[in-house]
Structure formats: C-alpha cells, structure tokens
Design a protein around this motif. Structure first.
Motif, short mmCIF file in Angstrom:
data_model
loop_
_atom_site.label_atom_id
_atom_site.label_comp_id
_atom_site.label_asym_id
_atom_site.label_seq_id
_atom_site.Cartn_x
_atom_site.Cartn_y
_atom_site.Cartn_z
N GLY A 242 0.80 -1.21 0.00
CA GLY A 242 0.00 0.00 0.00
C GLY A 242 0.84 1.26 0.00
N VAL A 243 0.15 2.39 -0.07
CA VAL A 243 0.82 3.68 -0.13
C VAL A 243 1.49 4.01 1.20
CG1 VAL A 243 0.47 6.16 -0.45
CG2 VAL A 243 -0.73 4.54 -1.93
N THR A 244 0.81 3.71 2.31
CA THR A 244 1.36 4.05 3.62
C THR A 244 1.88 2.86 4.40
OG1 THR A 244 -0.84 3.85 4.64
CG2 THR A 244 -0.20 6.03 3.82
N ARG A 245 1.51 1.64 4.00
CA ARG A 245 1.93 0.45 4.74
C ARG A 245 1.87 -0.77 3.84
NH1 ARG A 245 -0.89 -3.30 8.57
NH2 ARG A 245 0.65 -3.99 10.11
N SER A 246 2.83 -1.67 4.05
CA SER A 246 2.82 -2.95 3.34
C SER A 246 2.74 -4.05 4.38
CB SER A 246 4.07 -3.10 2.47
OG SER A 246 4.07 -2.16 1.42
N GLU A 247 1.84 -4.99 4.16
CA GLU A 247 1.58 -6.01 5.17
C GLU A 247 1.28 -7.34 4.51
OE1 GLU A 247 -1.79 -4.22 7.01
OE2 GLU A 247 -3.20 -4.95 5.50
N ALA A 248 1.27 -8.38 5.34
CA ALA A 248 0.88 -9.71 4.89
C ALA A 248 -0.29 -10.17 5.74
CB ALA A 248 2.04 -10.69 5.01
N ARG A 249 -1.25 -10.83 5.11
CA ARG A 249 -2.40 -11.36 5.83
C ARG A 249 -2.55 -12.85 5.53
NH1 ARG A 249 -7.16 -6.76 5.01
NH2 ARG A 249 -6.02 -5.03 5.99
N VAL A 250 -2.68 -13.62 6.59
CA VAL A 250 -2.94 -15.05 6.45
C VAL A 250 -4.44 -15.24 6.70
CG1 VAL A 250 -2.43 -17.36 7.30
CG2 VAL A 250 -0.66 -15.60 7.33
N ARG A 251 -5.13 -15.81 5.73
CA ARG A 251 -6.57 -15.98 5.88
C ARG A 251 -7.01 -17.30 5.29
NH1 ARG A 251 -9.48 -11.70 1.91
NH2 ARG A 251 -8.85 -12.59 -0.07
N GLU A 252 -8.18 -17.74 5.74
CA GLU A 252 -8.68 -19.05 5.34
C GLU A 252 -10.14 -18.95 4.92
OE1 GLU A 252 -8.82 -23.65 7.09
OE2 GLU A 252 -8.09 -22.00 8.31
N LEU A 253 -10.48 -19.59 3.82
CA LEU A 253 -11.85 -19.55 3.34
C LEU A 253 -12.74 -20.46 4.17
CD1 LEU A 253 -13.74 -18.47 1.05
CD2 LEU A 253 -13.33 -20.63 -0.12
N ASP A 254 -13.84 -19.91 4.67
CA ASP A 254 -14.85 -20.70 5.37
C ASP A 254 -15.86 -21.16 4.32
OD1 ASP A 254 -16.81 -21.80 6.88
OD2 ASP A 254 -17.24 -20.02 8.08
N PRO A 255 -15.85 -22.45 3.96
CA PRO A 255 -16.74 -22.93 2.90
C PRO A 255 -18.21 -22.66 3.17
CG PRO A 255 -15.12 -24.61 3.47
CD PRO A 255 -15.03 -23.54 4.51
N ALA A 256 -18.61 -22.67 4.43
CA ALA A 256 -20.02 -22.49 4.76
C ALA A 256 -20.52 -21.10 4.42
CB ALA A 256 -20.25 -22.78 6.24
N THR A 257 -19.66 -20.09 4.59
CA THR A 257 -20.07 -18.70 4.35
C THR A 257 -19.47 -18.11 3.08
OG1 THR A 257 -18.23 -17.85 5.67
CG2 THR A 257 -20.29 -18.33 6.84
N ASP A 258 -18.52 -18.83 2.48
CA ASP A 258 -17.81 -18.34 1.30
C ASP A 258 -17.09 -17.04 1.60
OD1 ASP A 258 -16.91 -18.68 -1.28
OD2 ASP A 258 -18.56 -17.56 -2.19
N ALA A 259 -16.67 -16.85 2.85
CA ALA A 259 -15.95 -15.65 3.26
C ALA A 259 -14.62 -16.05 3.90
CB ALA A 259 -16.78 -14.85 4.26
#
Length: 384
Positions: free
Chosen positions: A120-137
């Motif tokens: 990003g413009v002000t910050r660079s980051e990493a995000r670890v995330r996992e798909l919840d199949p039940a909610t598709d989120a």
C-alpha cells in the motif's frame, strides 16, 4: 436334453446381460446425479494422494454415496491419473462427475489458506486468511507488517503446506520504489530487482505467485500488464485531448491517481487538468511537489512547507509549466482511462470538501469560497 440345457443357458445369459445393463445404467445415474452434500466443503488433496484415498475422504465428508462408483467413473473418464494436489471447494449437491472434474482440473487452489501480501501507499503487510466454505468468506488468521523481523507462527506453518495460495496485491498510487522495497521483504520470492523500474510502469493489480518466483519475474509481469493497459486506453482516447503520446497520458493518470481516491471523481479531476493544459495554466497540484521532495521513496508524513511550494524541482507544478517529466506513481486502469477520456466540464479549480471528496469550481471567486469553507472545516477538526 442338450437342446433344453442350451435354451436355459441362453435365457440365463439374456437375463444376466439385462441385469448387468441395469447395474451400468444405475451406476451412470449415481455418478452424474446430484450428490448428497448439503453444505459446501473444502477438500484437501495432499501431494501423493490417489483416487482411492480421495474417495474415502469424500465418503467420510458425506459428499458421495459410493466410493466404488466414484473410482470407476474417474477411471472410465480417463481422469484417474490426473488428480491434482491442492485445496478444492466442493459445492453442495455436487455430483461425483463434477467432483472428479474439480480435483483433476488443476490451477490455483479454490479454497483453504491464502497469504496476501498487500503493498500500500502508507503500509505494506501480509495477511494469512482461510476460506470458510459455509459462508464463502475469508477468516483472518494473522496480519503482520512486511518490514517486521518476526513473523507469526501460523505464517511459518502455512508456508510448509503445499496447497497454500499466495497473492501480491498492489494498491493504486504506490511508487515503483515502494513496490520494489516491499517485494524484497517477501520471503516467498527469490532474488532482487535488477534495477528500479521507471515510475508508472508497474500495473496495480493482484498477482498470483508461488514459492521460488523471483522479484524480477514479478516486476516483469507488472510491467507487461501496464504496457498493455496503456496501449489499450491510448487507442480509445478522446479526440483533441492535450496529450502528445501515451507517456504523457501515463504522467497525467498518475497525478489523477494521487489527487483523488473516489472513483466517481476521476473524470472531473481529469477535466480540471485537461482544461488547465489547454488554457496554458500551471497544474498547481501538491502531489507532484511532494514527489519532488521524496522522489517516491516513502511518504512525506507532514504538510508541505511554503519553501517547498516555491522551490523549483522538475516536479513542482506550481513553478514549471505543463506536465512534470515523469509519472509520480503507478496509476490504475481507471485513472488511465480518465486521463484520456476526461469529463466535459468548465472546472479549473478543486479543493477538499471535508467528506473525502472535492469541491470543484469554474472561477477563482467560486474556488476561494470553497477554500474558505475547507479552512473552516480544518479549524473545527483541530479543536475536536
């Protein structure tokens, strides 16, 4: 006697053929019909797995009714040996045939764990995330600054999993220096940039990457994408715009990108700069002055000083005429399109309006009123 035995044998064979035919038809129907799965699942196929093991996983998950039919169908369709390791999203009601297609199609995993490196413009980051199949989120598991020396344990864990997906998301308006600096902090990538890419030459977008990809290779992909976008937008430019070539369009697009974060404003902001260029007025835009101070290496982090507004640099559009010599950031597609297809307005001024957008004006008198209103908003915020 022999004639009687032969007759019975033929009758038995006929019955057997009909029975076998019925079994085949039943099996085909079971293979292609809607499956028993009531909620989508994320099926993990580990490297070295085979269809027998996958069929057991599917049976245990209640996704198929018969593992033998599943395996026979996969064999008959010629896909038994095409099993792909990864995490695959299996929708509710998927037939055995559809599931076989899902796990043999290949490509990037469609569910499971994803690591997103956001530059990003002000910050660079990493995000670890996992798909919840039940909610598709996606559910956030961890977040950390790319510049941080220590990384969360879960990051090290998912790095060891073969089916983890990796993506680099480049924000619109970042500079080439910011991108190269952030890519060098991503331990997934190998090597370093051969040189700093020209400002504006990298396309903001989302890029799928894998362990072992090189920094130089990722930059080449970004450069190629920006070349393509610039060529397409220039080909579809409006007639009569005061830009000589695609590079000038790239410069103007970068200024538009830095001046507004509202998609609906890009065409109006573009019209202001287009009108100023046509009338021989100085562009007088702060982001270009800031670039002259920082040279694109990070964020200024403070307001501009009067001395900086008066100091002559190649990018100080309060001092120089026309466009600066280079872009001041890497613009996205929408800003490129706005630069070559500005809205048709009489606006030649704009100032912040306190809502995240801008107030536009046709005359200096209107503009001064808008500026006074903005100063009032600034004063009120300072006392809060």
């Amino acid at each position: 006697m022999w004639r009687h035995i032969a007759s019975n044998a033929i009758t038995f064979l006929v019955v057997l053929v009909f029975l076998l035919g019925g079994v085949v038809l039943w099996g085909q129907n079971e293979y292609t019909s809607e499956g028993p799965l009531t909620e989508r699942i994320c099926l993990q196929v580990k490297p070295g797995s085979n269809m027998r093991g996958v069929s057991r996983q599917l049976e245990d998950a209640g996704a198929i009714s018969n593992g033998s039919i599943y395996r026979v169908g996969a064999e008959y369709s010629g896909k038994n040996s095409r099993l792909k390791a990864g995490s695959w999203l299996v929708p509710e009601g998927a037939s055995m045939q559809e599931i076989v297609d899902i796990v043999t199609r290949g490509g990037a995993s469609t569910c499971g764990t994803e690591v997103v490196y956001r530059i990003g413009v002000t910050r660079s980051e990493a995000r670890v995330r996992e798909l919840d199949p039940a909610t598709d989120a996606y559910v956030e598991r961890a977040e950390f600054d790319l510049a941080a020396e220590e990384r969360p344990e879960i990051y090290a864990k998912v790095r060891e999993e073969a089916d983890t997906r990796y993506r680099i998301a480049i924000a619109e308006g970042v500079t080439s220096w910011q991108i190269v600096n952030a890519l060098g902090q991503i331990d997934l990538l190998e090597g370093a940039a051969d040189k700093l890419p020209p400002e504006g030459s990298l396309a903001p977008d989302s890029y799928e990457v894998s362990a072992g990809d090189t920094v130089a290779g990722v930059l080449e992909r970004m450069d190629a994408e920006q070349d393509l976008r610039l060529a397409e937008t220039w080909e579809n430019r409006a007639e009569g715009i005061p830009l000589k070539d695609p590079y000038e369009a790239l410069i103007l697009a970068s200024i538009i990108e830095k001046e507004t974060g509202l998609p609906e404003e890009r065409g109006q902001v573009a019209s202001v700069f287009t009108n100023r260029l046509e009338q021989g007025m100085k562009l007088q835009t702060d982001p270009t002055v800031i670039y002259g101070v920082t040279e694109g290496k990070g964020v200024l982090g403070r307001g501009l000083r009067q001395s900086e507004l008066r100091k002559r640099t190649d990018w100080n559009t309060y001092v120089i005429d026309g466009l600066p010599p280079t872009p001041i950031a890497n613009p996205g597609r929408a800003s490129l399109e706005a630069a070559v297809n500005p809205e048709d307005t009489d606006f030649i001024f704009f100032v912040a309006d306190g809502t995240g957008g801008h107030a536009f004006a046709r005359t200096l008198e209107e503009h001064n009123k808008n500026v006074a209103e903005w100063r009032k908003i600034e004063a009120e915020r300072a006392t809060e």
